[in-house]
Write an enzyme that holds these catalytic residues in place. Structure first.
Site, mmCIF file in Angstrom:
data_model
loop_
_atom_site.group_PDB
_atom_site.id
_atom_site.type_symbol
_atom_site.label_atom_id
_atom_site.label_comp_id
_atom_site.label_asym_id
_atom_site.label_seq_id
_atom_site.Cartn_x
_atom_site.Cartn_y
_atom_site.Cartn_z
ATOM 1 C CG ASP A 169 -0.579 -0.066 2.476
ATOM 2 O OD1 ASP A 169 0.591 0.056 2.679
ATOM 3 O OD2 ASP A 169 -1.344 0.798 3.574
ATOM 4 C CG HIS B 94 9.261 -6.592 0.965
ATOM 5 N ND1 HIS B 94 9.688 -5.285 1.718
ATOM 6 C CD2 HIS B 94 7.952 -6.321 0.815
ATOM 7 C CE1 HIS B 94 8.981 -4.141 1.419
ATOM 8 N NE2 HIS B 94 7.710 -4.349 0.155
ATOM 9 C CE1 TYR C 291 7.159 3.515 0.731
ATOM 10 C CE2 TYR C 291 7.049 4.374 -0.891
ATOM 11 C CZ TYR C 291 8.185 3.849 -0.659
ATOM 12 O OH TYR C 291 9.304 3.775 -1.127
ATOM 13 C CG PHE D 236 8.550 -0.367 -3.921
ATOM 14 C CD1 PHE D 236 9.465 -0.524 -2.626
ATOM 15 C CD2 PHE D 236 8.367 -1.359 -4.805
ATOM 16 C CE1 PHE D 236 9.236 -2.307 -2.293
ATOM 17 C CE2 PHE D 236 8.048 -2.367 -4.483
ATOM 18 C CZ PHE D 236 7.967 -2.809 -3.248
#
Length: 223
Positions: free
Chosen positions: A65, A187, A67, A78
């Site tokens: 989701d 991740h 920031y 990202f």
């Protein structure tokens, strides 16, 4: 509904906006934006689609989701706006980019140049309340983005899906077309990156696959 994409996503997704769940989601979002601080700005929610037309998609990088701190989210997974401190996960992505492709570590976290090259930076949830991670993860966005992944799966041209972390890997079941390549990995978050993200070479693997399918790979240069 007005054309918010200005590309082929408009036709591909028009049926989705007519579904009951999306109408409920839209109502809820109008209220959320009215009563809370929500990221990204409403006009930036669909930037991943605006910046990368369906026909141009070569690589899909799936995020979770947006920031949730002020000034960061702008609709690309990202990515942060120019002038904003590069977040830790993206710092690690850049480190791997450097060792994998030999590219200089970028000075900005703004990834629109990737989107322009056919790298779709898609979060599975497209909005979030300020300082409340995953606060919008159960309001209907994932139905929408699962449908998007299914549409991408239907593409005739081979594409690469990069799934980092367990959240992204759960979407693997929607990618059934054998033409596509799935790159799964740890991740890039500082909490997990040392458990196999570094050295996984996702960028060169993606490029090799695209070249083998006579598709010009993205440069991965951040401008």
């Amino acid at each position: 509904m007005k054309d918010i994409f200005n590309n082929d996503w408009t036709e591909i997704l028009k049926g989705e906006f007519e579904k009951d769940y999306y109408k409920e989601l839209r109502k809820l979002l109008i209220n959320e934006y009215r009563t809370h601080e929500i990221f990204p700005k409403a006009e930036d929610i669909f930037n991943a689609f605006k910046y990368t037309a369906y026909s141009d998609v070569k690589v899909v990088i799936l995020g979770q989701d947006p920031y949730h701190n002020v000034g960061q989210a702008h609709g690309l997974a990202f990515s942060v706006k120019k002038g904003v401190k590069i977040p830790p996960s993206l710092v690690n992505i850049y480190k791997e980019l450097n060792t994998d492709l030999g590219l200089e570590i970028p000075q900005t976290g703004y990834l629109k140049s990737w989107a322009d090259e056919g790298i779709m930076l898609l979060n599975t949830t497209l909005t979030v309340r300020a300082h409340e991670p995953m606060s919008h993860s159960k309001i209907g966005w994932e139905i929408f983005t699962n449908s998007v992944i299914e549409k991408l799966n239907e593409k005739e041209e081979p594409i690469v899906f990069i799934l980092w972390g367990n959240h992204a890997k759960k979407r693997k079941s929607f990618i059934t077309n054998p033409k596509h390549l799935i790159i799964e990995g740890v991740h890039p978050s500082p909490l997990s990156a040392n458990r196999g993200f570094f050295g996984s070479k996702p960028f060169s693997r993606a490029n090799k696959f695209l070249e083998e399918n006579n598709i010009n790979p993205p440069s991965w240069i951040v401008k």
